[in-house]
Design an enzyme around this catalytic site. Structure first.
Site, PDB file in Angstrom:
ATOM      1  N   ARG A 102       0.818  -1.228   0.000  1.00 53.57           N
ATOM      2  CA  ARG A 102       0.000   0.000   0.000  1.00 53.57           C
ATOM      3  C   ARG A 102       0.847   1.272   0.000  1.00 53.57           C
ATOM      4  NH1 ARG A 102      -5.341   1.890   1.402  1.00 53.57           N
ATOM      5  NH2 ARG A 102      -5.291   3.528   2.955  1.00 53.57           N
ATOM      6  N   ILE A 128      -6.896   8.018  -1.100  1.00 47.47           N
ATOM      7  CA  ILE A 128      -6.794   6.559  -1.188  1.00 47.47           C
ATOM      8  C   ILE A 128      -7.756   6.047  -0.124  1.00 47.47           C
ATOM      9  CG2 ILE A 128      -4.767   6.564   0.368  1.00 47.47           C
ATOM     10  CD1 ILE A 128      -3.805   4.004  -1.022  1.00 47.47           C
ATOM     11  N   SER A 129      -8.590   5.091  -0.486  1.00 44.37           N
ATOM     12  CA  SER A 129      -9.637   4.638   0.430  1.00 44.37           C
ATOM     13  C   SER A 129      -9.039   3.909   1.634  1.00 44.37           C
ATOM     14  CB  SER A 129     -10.611   3.721  -0.286  1.00 44.37           C
ATOM     15  OG  SER A 129     -11.229   4.404  -1.359  1.00 44.37           O
ATOM     16  N   GLN A 130      -9.807   3.953   2.702  1.00 40.59           N
ATOM     17  CA  GLN A 130      -9.453   3.275   3.946  1.00 40.59           C
ATOM     18  C   GLN A 130      -9.344   1.752   3.698  1.00 40.59           C
ATOM     19  OE1 GLN A 130     -12.984   3.415   6.164  1.00 40.59           O
ATOM     20  NE2 GLN A 130     -12.110   2.602   8.049  1.00 40.59           N
ATOM     21  N   PRO A 131      -8.322   1.091   4.234  1.00 42.79           N
ATOM     22  CA  PRO A 131      -8.150  -0.343   3.965  1.00 42.79           C
ATOM     23  C   PRO A 131      -9.397  -1.174   4.261  1.00 42.79           C
ATOM     24  CG  PRO A 131      -6.246   0.504   5.143  1.00 42.79           C
ATOM     25  CD  PRO A 131      -7.229   1.628   5.051  1.00 42.79           C
TER      26      PRO A 131
END
Ligand code: SAH
Length: 282
Positions: A102, A128-131
């Site tokens: 990531r 960037i989206s949250q995992p």
């Protein structure tokens, strides 16, 4: 759930240091201190936020470096463990999250925060989206009548390319559309060293879908509209599954299944928070 998770052709150590990006050392991030579930706020605050790191979930020694893959591997494992604890169960999704570096998808100043459970700024007021939400959306999409097999998947909102990389390990073909040209270029640059053969990035308005290669058995929207565009519904296979955030201030994650030529079933899953889906290209 059979078969092994695919691995990228190159090991992390073999690509470390080959990127044109500079190493970030142990400097304090200059912008965008992260808090969970704050995609839009993080994006809006890009460059203007406090530099205090109050989030103690990552020890300073655990700063992920491209040149120290062992460290980032361990921190990434911890990220995946947290995602599992939050309720994501699909082992293949968790394995894919563990395989994708990531921190490769973040600017160097923010790479030290790459494995906390938060969305983070990637420029142009996007994130960037949250995992957790990346894993959750893919898990929901995979829960199909085909035992999780996905032939052709469409992502709307490539951003930095992270979710596309995770998807590439779980679908035969991944198409990802981005409307902001510099982000489309950024994703290309981020993905290049990973040499992923089954991703095709497309610059365009994802609200129109990708009719040239439709239909898709899975569609994921990484940005929230007031409703899911009709074009996307029409580009689903029968039995196909679309996962999307819907709403403006208050958003919910929706699963839409295509059950007939003119019939779709919508299920509301949980609250979420994404950047807005916008029409046109810039
Ligand atoms: N998938 C990314 C998340 C990116 S954020 C990840 O892996 O973290 C959402 C992205 O959706 C932004 O880059 C934004 O520019 C893009 N977006 C918004 N509306 C869009 C549209 N109509 N077509 C394509 N991309 C769009």
């Amino acid at each position: 759930m059979t078969g092994k998770t695919k691995r990228f052709p190159l090991s992390l150590s073999s690509i470390a240091g080959k990127s044109s990006r500079t190493a970030h050392g142990d400097s304090v991030p200059s912008s965008g201190t992260a808090t969970p579930q704050t995609a839009t706020r993080n994006a809006a605050g890009n460059g203007t936020r406090s530099t205090t790191r109050s989030d103690a979930r990552i020890a300073p020694a655990a700063v992920p470096e491209r040149s120290t893959p062992m460290v980032s591997d361990a921190v990434r494992k911890a990220m995946v463990a947290r995602v599992a604890k939050q309720g994501v169960k699909d082992p293949k999704v968790l394995a894919a999250m563990e395989a994708v570096p990531r921190h490769f998808f973040m600017e160097p100043a923010l790479a030290s925060q790459a494995y906390i459970d938060a969305s983070l700024p990637i420029g142009y007021h996007q994130t960037i989206s949250q995992p957790y939400i990346v894993a959750r959306m893919i898990e929901v999409m995979r829960d199909n009548a085909n035992g999780g097999v996905l032939n052709r998947v469409l992502e709307i909102g490539t951003g930095c390319g992270y979710q596309a990389a995770v998807l590439s390990l779980l679908a035969k073909e991944v198409y990802s559309v981005e409307r902001i040209k510099p982000l489309h270029e950024l994703a290309k640059a981020n993905l290049r060293p990973l040499r992923i053969a089954n991703i095709r990035l497309h610059y365009g308005d994802g609200m129109l879908g990708f009719p040239q290669v439709a239909p898709f058995d899975g569609i994921i929207l990484a940005a929230a509209g007031l409703e899911v565009p009709q074009a996307l519904l029409e580009q689903m296979t029968m039995g196909g599954r679309l996962v999307a955030p819907v709403g403006s201030r208050n958003q919910v994650l929706q699963l839409i299944e295509r059950v007939g030529k003119y019939e779709w079933v919508t299920t509301t899953l949980e609250d979420c928070h994404f950047v807005p889906l916008r029409s046109g290209t810039v």
